[in-house]
Write a protein that holds these residues in place. Structure first.
Motif, PDB file in Angstrom:
ATOM      1  N   GLN A   1       0.813  -1.205   0.000  1.00 57.66           N
ATOM      2  CA  GLN A   1       0.000   0.000   0.000  1.00 57.66           C
ATOM      3  C   GLN A   1       0.852   1.263   0.000  1.00 57.66           C
ATOM      4  O   GLN A   1       0.541   2.237  -0.696  1.00 57.66           O
ATOM      5  CB  GLN A   1      -0.939   0.009   1.216  1.00 57.66           C
ATOM      6  CG  GLN A   1      -2.040   1.045   1.107  1.00 57.66           C
ATOM      7  CD  GLN A   1      -2.871   0.877  -0.159  1.00 57.66           C
ATOM      8  OE1 GLN A   1      -3.414  -0.195  -0.426  1.00 57.66           O
ATOM      9  NE2 GLN A   1      -2.984   1.938  -0.963  1.00 57.66           N
ATOM     10  N   VAL A   2       1.954   1.227   0.765  1.00 55.08           N
ATOM     11  CA  VAL A   2       2.870   2.374   0.789  1.00 55.08           C
ATOM     12  C   VAL A   2       3.425   2.640  -0.605  1.00 55.08           C
ATOM     13  O   VAL A   2       3.476   3.788  -1.069  1.00 55.08           O
ATOM     14  CB  VAL A   2       4.023   2.126   1.790  1.00 55.08           C
ATOM     15  CG1 VAL A   2       5.159   3.136   1.588  1.00 55.08           C
ATOM     16  CG2 VAL A   2       3.512   2.212   3.229  1.00 55.08           C
ATOM     17  N   GLU A   3       3.828   1.575  -1.307  1.00 56.69           N
ATOM     18  CA  GLU A   3       4.444   1.756  -2.617  1.00 56.69           C
ATOM     19  C   GLU A   3       3.418   2.135  -3.681  1.00 56.69           C
ATOM     20  O   GLU A   3       3.718   2.924  -4.578  1.00 56.69           O
ATOM     21  CB  GLU A   3       5.199   0.486  -3.027  1.00 56.69           C
ATOM     22  CG  GLU A   3       6.072   0.650  -4.265  1.00 56.69           C
ATOM     23  CD  GLU A   3       7.175   1.691  -4.099  1.00 56.69           C
ATOM     24  OE1 GLU A   3       7.743   2.104  -5.129  1.00 56.69           O
ATOM     25  OE2 GLU A   3       7.481   2.093  -2.941  1.00 56.69           O
ATOM     26  N   ILE A   4       2.207   1.606  -3.582  1.00 51.70           N
ATOM     27  CA  ILE A   4       1.146   2.024  -4.507  1.00 51.70           C
ATOM     28  C   ILE A   4       0.868   3.510  -4.328  1.00 51.70           C
ATOM     29  O   ILE A   4       0.785   4.268  -5.308  1.00 51.70           O
ATOM     30  CB  ILE A   4      -0.129   1.202  -4.283  1.00 51.70           C
ATOM     31  CG1 ILE A   4       0.069  -0.244  -4.756  1.00 51.70           C
ATOM     32  CG2 ILE A   4      -1.328   1.833  -5.000  1.00 51.70           C
ATOM     33  CD1 ILE A   4      -1.059  -1.176  -4.379  1.00 51.70           C
ATOM     34  N   ASN A   5       0.733   3.939  -3.078  1.00 48.73           N
ATOM     35  CA  ASN A   5       0.474   5.357  -2.805  1.00 48.73           C
ATOM     36  C   ASN A   5       1.603   6.236  -3.338  1.00 48.73           C
ATOM     37  O   ASN A   5       1.352   7.329  -3.870  1.00 48.73           O
ATOM     38  CB  ASN A   5       0.299   5.578  -1.304  1.00 48.73           C
ATOM     39  CG  ASN A   5      -0.969   4.955  -0.763  1.00 48.73           C
ATOM     40  OD1 ASN A   5      -1.879   4.618  -1.521  1.00 48.73           O
ATOM     41  ND2 ASN A   5      -1.036   4.772   0.545  1.00 48.73           N
TER      42      ASN A   5
ATOM     43  N   LYS B   1      -1.080  -0.154  -9.219  1.00 48.87           N
ATOM     44  CA  LYS B   1      -1.589  -1.043  -8.179  1.00 48.87           C
ATOM     45  C   LYS B   1      -1.364  -2.505  -8.557  1.00 48.87           C
ATOM     46  O   LYS B   1      -0.864  -3.304  -7.755  1.00 48.87           O
ATOM     47  CB  LYS B   1      -3.078  -0.769  -7.946  1.00 48.87           C
ATOM     48  CG  LYS B   1      -3.711  -1.677  -6.887  1.00 48.87           C
ATOM     49  CD  LYS B   1      -5.184  -1.327  -6.700  1.00 48.87           C
ATOM     50  CE  LYS B   1      -5.835  -2.254  -5.668  1.00 48.87           C
ATOM     51  NZ  LYS B   1      -7.276  -1.935  -5.489  1.00 48.87           N
ATOM     52  N   GLY B   2      -1.731  -2.871  -9.780  1.00 48.57           N
ATOM     53  CA  GLY B   2      -1.574  -4.255 -10.214  1.00 48.57           C
ATOM     54  C   GLY B   2      -0.117  -4.682 -10.251  1.00 48.57           C
ATOM     55  O   GLY B   2       0.219  -5.820  -9.873  1.00 48.57           O
ATOM     56  N   TYR B   3       0.753  -3.792 -10.688  1.00 49.02           N
ATOM     57  CA  TYR B   3       2.173  -4.118 -10.805  1.00 49.02           C
ATOM     58  C   TYR B   3       2.802  -4.350  -9.436  1.00 49.02           C
ATOM     59  O   TYR B   3       3.544  -5.329  -9.237  1.00 49.02           O
ATOM     60  CB  TYR B   3       2.896  -2.991 -11.536  1.00 49.02           C
ATOM     61  CG  TYR B   3       4.374  -3.219 -11.718  1.00 49.02           C
ATOM     62  CD1 TYR B   3       4.844  -4.320 -12.433  1.00 49.02           C
ATOM     63  CD2 TYR B   3       5.313  -2.317 -11.193  1.00 49.02           C
ATOM     64  CE1 TYR B   3       6.210  -4.523 -12.620  1.00 49.02           C
ATOM     65  CE2 TYR B   3       6.673  -2.519 -11.383  1.00 49.02           C
ATOM     66  CZ  TYR B   3       7.114  -3.622 -12.097  1.00 49.02           C
ATOM     67  OH  TYR B   3       8.463  -3.822 -12.275  1.00 49.02           O
ATOM     68  N   ILE B   4       2.519  -3.479  -8.489  1.00 48.16           N
ATOM     69  CA  ILE B   4       3.109  -3.631  -7.147  1.00 48.16           C
ATOM     70  C   ILE B   4       2.580  -4.889  -6.463  1.00 48.16           C
ATOM     71  O   ILE B   4       3.332  -5.627  -5.805  1.00 48.16           O
ATOM     72  CB  ILE B   4       2.840  -2.381  -6.291  1.00 48.16           C
ATOM     73  CG1 ILE B   4       3.457  -1.131  -6.944  1.00 48.16           C
ATOM     74  CG2 ILE B   4       3.395  -2.562  -4.886  1.00 48.16           C
ATOM     75  CD1 ILE B   4       4.945  -1.233  -7.221  1.00 48.16           C
TER      76      ILE B   4
END
Length: 349
Positions: A266-270, A289-292
């Motif tokens: 979630q941190v990296e998507i944000n 989102k899908g990639y992370i």
């Protein structure tokens, strides 16, 4: 959190020299061993470590190999939101390699009692420092005021919050060096090397895909190849320890690590959404989102964690930009280039 559930044996730093040790090769341990401190590299227990060490030596490169002259002009032509994204991505990458250099030297390697793994982590620390130099070359090449990027973490609270969150697990080991916290720190390293870099990497590749900031993407390409070997180091450390010390890998530890992965995703998507601002072609919110989540699925499978994501790679074009394996068409120069320094294949290890 009830830490009574976990093994809590305190770890001690290895001795830098112990002539009284009679530890054999087969008696070596990742931590808790009794090494003489001699690097007897004709006698190896952890063959994967020595193989990775040689791969990393063969992949030696230096930032000066990448000519950044064209990127100065390309940077001036970027849209304002693209410049902001570029600077934010670069500032975050600078933090992570700075953190990792200190973490390896001061937080992880002092507890490692296998000489071949000591060497491997020293090499990784060198590469993290080299990455810091690479980012300095990028900053000095494109920025009229280098301090703006280096000081961004002080002013951009989204960046500062991400940095603080990533560092938190590492400081937990430093403050309380137990077996449980050591293994948790290994997972945190796997997360850093395998998830936290990738929104930033994608940002540079997305610009290069449009024919812009090609030298920046080439520099990132070198850096990412190193990060793949770093990821392999921690996957092997985790999987080897799971065999040697299954008592540490409790259900409670697994639940805590799974939660670490969920939060990291979630941190990296944000962060990916923040630096792209919905303005960069090829990196929509859903694709990020899908990639992370896909990356997290791959990383978790490699260390035997339960499957909580089932995503396919939503940004598969990134592989064409980042790969060094064998002989490839170099999109930066539009010609075939043989990278004799080689690539890294997960299946080789």
């Amino acid at each position: 959190m009830d830490f009574d559930l976990y093994p809590q044996q305190t770890l001690k730093h290895k001795k830098i020299y112990d002539p009284t040790s009679n530890e054999s090769v087969n008696d070596r341990k990742i931590f808790g061993g009794n090494p003489t401190a001699m690097f007897e590299l004709t006698r190896i227990k952890y063959e994967w470590a020595y193989k990775l060490w040689k791969t990393m030596l063969n992949n030696t490169w230096f930032p000066e190999e990448v000519n950044m002259n064209e990127d100065k002009r390309h940077y001036l032509d970027l849209q304002p939101e693209e410049k902001i994204g570029y600077d934010r991505a670069l500032a975050q990458l600078i933090f992570m390699d700075s953190l990792q250099t200190n973490n390896l030297n001061d937080n992880i390697n002092p507890f490692i009692t296998s000489p071949e793994i000591n060497l491997l982590l020293i090499r990784q620390a060198f590469e993290e420092s080299l990455h810091s130099q690479s980012y300095a070359v990028m900053v000095e090449s494109i920025s009229a005021n280098t301090d703006e990027i280096y000081d961004m973490w002080r002013k951009d609270m989204q960046l500062r919050n991400k940095n603080d969150y990533i560092a938190h697990i590492y400081t937990g080991l430093a403050d309380n060096p137990t077996e449980h916290n050591f293994v948790k720190a290994l997972y945190a390293n796997q997360i850093l090397e395998g998830i936290y870099f990738y929104s930033g990497f994608c940002f540079f590749y997305a610009l290069a895909r449009q024919g812009r900031m090609l030298s920046s993407a080439q520099m990132i390409r070198f850096i990412q190849r190193d990060e793949v070997t770093h990821l392999l180091i921690f996957q092997h450390l985790i999987n080897t320890l799971r065999k040697e010390r299954p008592d540490i890998f409790t259900k409670a530890l697994e639940e805590e690590v799974v939660e670490m992965f969920k939060q990291a995703v979630q941190v990296e998507i944000n962060w990916g959404i923040y630096i792209t601002q919905g303005k960069l072609m090829g990196l929509t919110e859903e694709l990020i989102k899908g990639y992370i989540q896909y990356l997290a699925k791959e990383r978790m499978e490699r260390v035997g964690l339960p499957k909580i994501y089932d995503n396919k790679n939503t940004i598969d074009w990134v592989n064409r930009f980042s790969s060094f394996n064998e002989q490839k068409t170099n999109f930066f120069e539009a010609k075939v280039t043989n990278y004799t320094k080689g690539g890294v294949d997960f299946d080789d290890f």
